[in-house]
Design an enzyme around this catalytic site. Structure first.
Site, PDB file in Angstrom:
ATOM      1  N   TYR A 155     110.195  93.544  55.491  1.00  0.00           N
ATOM      2  CA  TYR A 155     108.774  93.193  55.418  1.00  0.00           C
ATOM      3  C   TYR A 155     108.071  93.625  56.700  1.00  0.00           C
ATOM      4  O   TYR A 155     107.000  94.245  56.662  1.00  0.00           O
ATOM      5  CB  TYR A 155     108.607  91.692  55.191  1.00  0.00           C
ATOM      6  CG  TYR A 155     107.160  91.255  55.204  1.00  0.00           C
ATOM      7  CD1 TYR A 155     106.310  91.579  54.146  1.00  0.00           C
ATOM      8  CD2 TYR A 155     106.624  90.555  56.288  1.00  0.00           C
ATOM      9  CE1 TYR A 155     104.968  91.218  54.162  1.00  0.00           C
ATOM     10  CE2 TYR A 155     105.291  90.183  56.305  1.00  0.00           C
ATOM     11  CZ  TYR A 155     104.473  90.515  55.246  1.00  0.00           C
ATOM     12  OH  TYR A 155     103.150  90.158  55.275  1.00  0.00           O
TER      13      TYR A 155
ATOM     14  N   GLU B 154      99.285  84.340  51.201  1.00  0.00           N
ATOM     15  CA  GLU B 154      98.959  83.703  52.482  1.00  0.00           C
ATOM     16  C   GLU B 154      98.490  82.268  52.262  1.00  0.00           C
ATOM     17  O   GLU B 154      98.793  81.379  53.067  1.00  0.00           O
ATOM     18  CB  GLU B 154      97.920  84.518  53.248  1.00  0.00           C
ATOM     19  CG  GLU B 154      98.389  85.875  53.718  1.00  0.00           C
ATOM     20  CD  GLU B 154      99.518  85.858  54.741  1.00  0.00           C
ATOM     21  OE1 GLU B 154      99.827  84.774  55.294  1.00  0.00           O
ATOM     22  OE2 GLU B 154     100.095  86.929  54.993  1.00  0.00           O
TER      23      GLU B 154
ATOM     24  N   TRP C 133     106.770  81.782  56.599  1.00  0.00           N
ATOM     25  CA  TRP C 133     106.526  82.974  55.793  1.00  0.00           C
ATOM     26  C   TRP C 133     107.784  83.441  55.072  1.00  0.00           C
ATOM     27  O   TRP C 133     107.717  83.930  53.948  1.00  0.00           O
ATOM     28  CB  TRP C 133     105.945  84.089  56.661  1.00  0.00           C
ATOM     29  CG  TRP C 133     105.681  85.336  55.876  1.00  0.00           C
ATOM     30  CD1 TRP C 133     106.313  86.533  56.011  1.00  0.00           C
ATOM     31  CD2 TRP C 133     104.749  85.502  54.803  1.00  0.00           C
ATOM     32  NE1 TRP C 133     105.814  87.438  55.092  1.00  0.00           N
ATOM     33  CE2 TRP C 133     104.863  86.824  54.341  1.00  0.00           C
ATOM     34  CE3 TRP C 133     103.825  84.652  54.186  1.00  0.00           C
ATOM     35  CZ2 TRP C 133     104.093  87.325  53.292  1.00  0.00           C
ATOM     36  CZ3 TRP C 133     103.054  85.153  53.138  1.00  0.00           C
ATOM     37  CH2 TRP C 133     103.191  86.475  52.711  1.00  0.00           C
TER      38      TRP C 133
END
Length: 197
Positions: free
Chosen positions: A14, A36, A44
């Site tokens: 990522y 988000e 995350w």
């Protein structure tokens, strides 16, 4: 040295291949705004590990499909262990799909809207560690206000800034990060194309 993600192949990929790389397409921007929002209050990596589950649950983040979701879909999603089961965030994702369709009706492109909040002037000096990155900026506060005016939910200034980072509107790779120069070149190309349009 990477900004983050070392030691986890999913997180490393990522960071290396996606975070900060410019995104302008409607569906891709919608997905990142939604993810988000789901990340708010969580790590995350939790969202990354569930990303394919989110994509299955939310019809590949196709705004037209998600905008048609109703109460039965909310109930289905609340029972889906492959996503974060938070009713407010699920309902916001559906509301945000409807807001994307509202933008279309007004002739506004979601990607163009996001990029219209790119900071003016010279790029901010690169931070040397993550503590040097802001949680919000004047631009993210303005973006959050505008999105709320347009019917988006669960997109406060911090979430808006995280989306700006994820979509490359700002380049917050750290000064020593090997991805910084590549991402900045791609961001500069998008900004130049917008200026020429």
């Amino acid at each position: 040295m990477r900004c983050f993600g070392d030691g986890d192949p999913l997180y490393e990929a990522y960071h290396d291949d996606e975070w900060g790389v410019p995104v302008t397409g409607e569906r891709e921007v919608y997905e990142r705004i939604c993810l988000e929002a789901f990340q708010s209050g969580l790590a995350w990596i939790t969202i990354l590990r569930k990303r394919e589950g989110f994509r299955r649950a939310f019809a590949g983040f196709d705004p037209e499909a998600v905008a048609a979701f109703g109460d039965d879909d909310v109930a289905r999603l609340m029972a889906d262990a492959e996503i974060v089961r938070n009713r407010a965030k699920i309902e916001a994702t559906i509301a945000n799909a409807r807001a994307v369709l509202g933008l279309r009706e007004q002739g506004i492109d979601l990607g163009e809207l996001l990029w219209s909040f790119a900071p003016d002037g010279p790029e901010r000096e690169a931070a040397v560690d993550l503590r040097g990155l802001p949680a919000t900026t004047a631009e993210s506060r303005a973006l959050a206000r505008r999105l709320k005016q347009l019917g988006f939910r669960f997109v406060g200034p911090t979430t808006a800034y995280a989306a700006m980072q994820a979509c490359g509107v700002v380049n917050d790779h750290l000064a020593a990060c090997p991805s910084r120069a590549r991402v900045e070149a791609a961001r500069a190309a998008v900004l130049a194309a917008r200026a020429a349009a």
